[in-house]
Design a protein around this motif. Structure first.
Motif, PDB file in Angstrom:
ATOM      1  N   GLY A 192       0.845  -1.199   0.000  1.00 23.28           N
ATOM      2  CA  GLY A 192       0.000   0.000   0.000  1.00 23.28           C
ATOM      3  C   GLY A 192       0.869   1.233   0.000  1.00 23.28           C
ATOM      4  O   GLY A 192       2.053   1.168   0.324  1.00 23.28           O
ATOM      5  N   LEU A 193       0.296   2.350  -0.375  1.00 23.45           N
ATOM      6  CA  LEU A 193       1.043   3.601  -0.382  1.00 23.45           C
ATOM      7  C   LEU A 193       1.295   4.074   1.046  1.00 23.45           C
ATOM      8  O   LEU A 193       0.564   3.713   1.970  1.00 23.45           O
ATOM      9  N   MET A 194       2.327   4.893   1.216  1.00 26.30           N
ATOM     10  CA  MET A 194       2.612   5.446   2.535  1.00 26.30           C
ATOM     11  C   MET A 194       1.421   6.277   3.015  1.00 26.30           C
ATOM     12  O   MET A 194       0.840   7.039   2.244  1.00 26.30           O
ATOM     13  N   GLY A 195       1.033   6.063   4.271  1.00 24.00           N
ATOM     14  CA  GLY A 195      -0.117   6.770   4.810  1.00 24.00           C
ATOM     15  C   GLY A 195      -1.419   6.031   4.628  1.00 24.00           C
ATOM     16  O   GLY A 195      -2.478   6.500   5.054  1.00 24.00           O
ATOM     17  N   ALA A 196      -1.365   4.826   4.021  1.00 26.76           N
ATOM     18  CA  ALA A 196      -2.590   4.053   3.772  1.00 26.76           C
ATOM     19  C   ALA A 196      -3.138   3.411   5.036  1.00 26.76           C
ATOM     20  O   ALA A 196      -4.308   3.040   5.088  1.00 26.76           O
ATOM     21  N   GLY A 197      -2.275   3.268   6.062  1.00 24.37           N
ATOM     22  CA  GLY A 197      -2.728   2.666   7.317  1.00 24.37           C
ATOM     23  C   GLY A 197      -2.103   1.322   7.620  1.00 24.37           C
ATOM     24  O   GLY A 197      -2.474   0.660   8.592  1.00 24.37           O
ATOM     25  N   ARG A 198      -1.109   0.914   6.818  1.00 25.02           N
ATOM     26  CA  ARG A 198      -0.486  -0.409   7.017  1.00 25.02           C
ATOM     27  C   ARG A 198       0.121  -0.543   8.410  1.00 25.02           C
ATOM     28  O   ARG A 198      -0.179  -1.489   9.143  1.00 25.02           O
ATOM     29  N   THR A 199       0.983   0.408   8.766  1.00 27.67           N
ATOM     30  CA  THR A 199       1.663   0.335  10.066  1.00 27.67           C
ATOM     31  C   THR A 199       0.671   0.456  11.212  1.00 27.67           C
ATOM     32  O   THR A 199       0.785  -0.236  12.232  1.00 27.67           O
ATOM     33  N   GLU A 200      -0.331   1.320  11.050  1.00 23.84           N
ATOM     34  CA  GLU A 200      -1.321   1.513  12.122  1.00 23.84           C
ATOM     35  C   GLU A 200      -2.104   0.228  12.404  1.00 23.84           C
ATOM     36  O   GLU A 200      -2.395  -0.089  13.571  1.00 23.84           O
ATOM     37  N   ILE A 201      -2.416  -0.528  11.368  1.00 23.67           N
ATOM     38  CA  ILE A 201      -3.117  -1.811  11.572  1.00 23.67           C
ATOM     39  C   ILE A 201      -2.242  -2.752  12.384  1.00 23.67           C
ATOM     40  O   ILE A 201      -2.713  -3.435  13.302  1.00 23.67           O
ATOM     41  N   MET A 202      -0.954  -2.789  12.062  1.00 20.61           N
ATOM     42  CA  MET A 202      -0.026  -3.670  12.786  1.00 20.61           C
ATOM     43  C   MET A 202       0.154  -3.211  14.238  1.00 20.61           C
ATOM     44  O   MET A 202       0.229  -4.032  15.153  1.00 20.61           O
ATOM     45  N   GLU A 203       0.219  -1.890  14.444  1.00 22.21           N
ATOM     46  CA  GLU A 203       0.347  -1.372  15.817  1.00 22.21           C
ATOM     47  C   GLU A 203      -0.885  -1.734  16.643  1.00 22.21           C
ATOM     48  O   GLU A 203      -0.764  -2.069  17.828  1.00 22.21           O
ATOM     49  N   ALA A 204      -2.046  -1.682  16.019  1.00 22.58           N
ATOM     50  CA  ALA A 204      -3.277  -2.041  16.727  1.00 22.58           C
ATOM     51  C   ALA A 204      -3.298  -3.530  17.066  1.00 22.58           C
ATOM     52  O   ALA A 204      -3.692  -3.925  18.173  1.00 22.58           O
ATOM     53  N   LEU A 205      -2.869  -4.359  16.126  1.00 22.09           N
ATOM     54  CA  LEU A 205      -2.802  -5.798  16.377  1.00 22.09           C
ATOM     55  C   LEU A 205      -1.862  -6.102  17.534  1.00 22.09           C
ATOM     56  O   LEU A 205      -2.095  -7.026  18.321  1.00 22.09           O
ATOM     57  N   PHE A 206      -0.824  -5.285  17.680  1.00 22.27           N
ATOM     58  CA  PHE A 206       0.162  -5.473  18.758  1.00 22.27           C
ATOM     59  C   PHE A 206      -0.251  -4.777  20.055  1.00 22.27           C
ATOM     60  O   PHE A 206       0.484  -4.800  21.035  1.00 22.27           O
ATOM     61  N   GLY A 207      -1.404  -4.120  20.059  1.00 19.17           N
ATOM     62  CA  GLY A 207      -1.875  -3.460  21.280  1.00 19.17           C
ATOM     63  C   GLY A 207      -1.264  -2.103  21.539  1.00 19.17           C
ATOM     64  O   GLY A 207      -1.405  -1.556  22.628  1.00 19.17           O
ATOM     65  N   ALA A 208      -0.580  -1.548  20.536  1.00 18.45           N
ATOM     66  CA  ALA A 208       0.078  -0.249  20.721  1.00 18.45           C
ATOM     67  C   ALA A 208      -0.765   0.910  20.208  1.00 18.45           C
ATOM     68  O   ALA A 208      -0.376   2.072  20.353  1.00 18.45           O
ATOM     69  N   LEU A 209      -1.917   0.608  19.604  1.00 18.27           N
ATOM     70  CA  LEU A 209      -2.825   1.634  19.097  1.00 18.27           C
ATOM     71  C   LEU A 209      -4.244   1.193  19.437  1.00 18.27           C
ATOM     72  O   LEU A 209      -4.620   0.052  19.166  1.00 18.27           O
ATOM     73  N   PRO A 210      -5.030   2.073  20.056  1.00 21.88           N
ATOM     74  CA  PRO A 210      -6.382   1.659  20.466  1.00 21.88           C
ATOM     75  C   PRO A 210      -7.309   1.422  19.282  1.00 21.88           C
ATOM     76  O   PRO A 210      -7.185   2.091  18.244  1.00 21.88           O
ATOM     77  N   THR A 211      -8.215   0.474  19.435  1.00 25.33           N
ATOM     78  CA  THR A 211      -9.232   0.214  18.412  1.00 25.33           C
ATOM     79  C   THR A 211     -10.615   0.445  19.015  1.00 25.33           C
ATOM     80  O   THR A 211     -10.809   0.297  20.223  1.00 25.33           O
ATOM     81  N   GLN A 212     -11.552   0.809  18.151  1.00 23.55           N
ATOM     82  CA  GLN A 212     -12.919   1.030  18.614  1.00 23.55           C
ATOM     83  C   GLN A 212     -13.787  -0.217  18.415  1.00 23.55           C
ATOM     84  O   GLN A 212     -14.792  -0.397  19.090  1.00 23.55           O
TER      85      GLN A 212
END
Length: 498
Positions: free
Chosen positions: A289-309
């Motif tokens: 995916g392009l930079m800023g698409a959300g790839r890293t954020e999805i991984m951070e959420a899976l690892f518990g480092a970013l909150p999910t709703q």
């Protein structure tokens, strides 16, 4: 008539504490030339450039700038002679404006009180950026800009000094494809105006696209210089590593097993929405995916480092409640982050201490670390990953990028992960170390580990993935099977085309 070189470095040698890092190295840069400087991590590229710019003092050898012998003792002297450096780690201060960053350390002032000529600096900032085809408001806070825009500020700052020599260290490491295209246009414009550019990069595709000549260092020695049109990928690799590497990507022999991880309706407000995917045992799922698409954020959420709703995570069929990285580690998830220097390592700690960090529970007894267990584990990891280090007590910050990356990987292997997330695992890593990392990935999948690999390098995605998940604007736009994937199909999905 042959052009007079902008830079000539002859028979340069350098040692640190008796360890020879450069030996009789020659290098030449012509006006209007883009000259690639390549070599494995630790080959001596950065040391050679630091000697050129006065950061390090050479032990032997001579340096000539436009035919005149020089001996710089600090970077300011090199800058006055027309040599500017754009470092891999950008020297942008995020809380200052574009114009404040542009004139940092060389502010325009008036009178004995040194009153800032703010209006003039803003006008000149626009002028310098416009020369590069960049339209940015000088009043914008630099931290709000993309990495590509910050890079353009660095280039404009270098050009504003009327630099005739520009040293670019991994300039595209954190750029999108569009930003890379814009950067190449700027580089070609500088070349046309007679600026000589030293281009340091591990990305072979870029070297063969943008450069005129290539010089290779190996283990501190000068191996040779070739015109790009007279060489090829395999020959350059052989020069760099002293051997044929064979295929760029090792053959994938693992057959994925049963479902290991499943993500359902994963949502983090403003980051990504309703993401669904699964990973099988022993599978490498590439994430593009392009930079800023959300790839890293999805991984951070899976690892518990970013909150999910909303959303659910299942591992081996069991729903997991992952709210923190500690929860993720207990569930058998390891996360090799995108930025090894900021998030992956503690640079002022030793190799031993970094390897041990996520493994303190298994290396301790009733809260006391077992020195024997720790030393055995660290020694095992150094051997297994072929880490080049003087000892386990060497500071991590003094290692090459490739060896630092191996430590980031190794420290997570200690938790015996069921799932390993790799975010840009080979960024800033040379071709030899890349191949070693790919082999490690293959070995892990043979042991049943499931790997999620986020990468901006499409050849890497295509070469190592069993399936490819494409993210577009925070949503999973496609999952493509390995035998159906090509660069065009991935880019279509990444840009919302399918």
């Amino acid at each position: 008539m042959e052009k007079q070189p902008l830079i000539e470095m002859k028979q340069i040698s350098k040692s640190f504490s008796g360890n020879r890092v450069l030996e009789n190295v020659d290098f030449e840069l012509l006006p209007g030339e883009i000259h690639a400087l390549m070599g494995e991590n630790g080959a001596g590229k950065s040391t050679l450039m630091k000697i050129l710019t006065g950061i390090y003092e050479r032990d032997t050898g001579s340096i000539f700038v436009k035919g005149n012998e020089v001996s710089f003792t600090n970077p300011k002297q090199a800058e006055k002679a027309g040599i500017a450096v754009i470092h891999q780690e950008l020297n942008i201060i995020p809380y200052l404006t574009v114009s404040e960053n542009m004139f940092l350390g060389k502010e325009l002032t008036t009178g004995r009180l040194g009153i800032l000529r703010t209006k003039e600096m803003k006008e000149k900032t626009k002028e310098y950026l416009n020369r590069l085809g960049v339209d940015l408001d000088p009043n914008l806070e630099a931290g709000r800009l993309s990495v590509g825009q910050q890079q353009m500020i660095e280039i404009a700052r270098a050009v504003s000094t009327n630099a005739e020599v520009l040293i670019m260290d991994e300039p595209t490491a954190a750029l999108t494809d569009r930003e890379i295209e814009a950067l190449f246009q700027v580089i070609n414009g500088l070349k046309a105006s007679g600026v000589g550019i030293v281009y340091i990069s591990h990305r072979m595709e870029e070297i063969f696209t943008i450069c005129d000549r290539i010089s290779v260092l190996r283990d501190g020695e000068f191996i040779g210089t070739n015109k790009i049109k007279d060489t090829n990928f395999d020959e350059v690799v052989k020069m760099m590593v002293g051997r044929q590497l064979g295929e760029r990507f090792p053959t994938r022999t693992t057959t994925p097993g049963k479902e290991r991880l499943r993500i359902e309706n994963f949502t983090s407000n403003g980051k990504f929405k309703d993401v669904n995917f699964a990973v099988r045992e022993g599978e490498i799922l590439g994430v593009a995916g392009l930079m800023g698409a959300g790839r890293t954020e999805i991984m951070e959420a899976l690892f518990g480092a970013l909150p999910t709703q909303s959303g659910k995570v299942f591992i081996d069929g069991e729903e997991m409640n992952i709210r923190t990285p500690y929860d993720a580690i207990k569930s058998g998830i390891g996360f090799i982050t995108e930025d090894r220097k900021v998030e992956g390592l503690v640079l002022d700690l030793t190799v031993r201490e970094n390897f041990a960090l996520p493994n303190l529970l298994r290396l301790s007894n009733k809260g006391v670390i077992s020195t024997q267990k720790e030393n055995e584990f660290v020694s095992q990891m150094i051997d297994k990953l072929h880490v080049k280090t003087s000892s386990s007590e060497q500071l991590v910050k003094s290692l090459s990028g490739g060896n630092q990356q191996k430590i980031v990987i190794g420290k997570w292997l200690g938790i015996n992960p069921r799932i390993l997330i790799l975010d840009e695992p080979t960024r800033g890593v040379d071709v030899g170390a890349k191949k070693e990392i790919y082999h490690i990935m293959n070995e892990l999948t043979e042991q049943g580990v499931s790997i999620i690999m986020v990468s901006s390098e499409l050849p890497e995605i295509l070469g190592m993935s069993d399936r490819i998940l494409v993210i577009h604007e925070g949503k999973a736009s496609a999952i493509i099977e390995r035998d159906e994937a090509d660069q065009e199909k991935i880019m279509q999905a990444a840009t919302g085309g399918i």
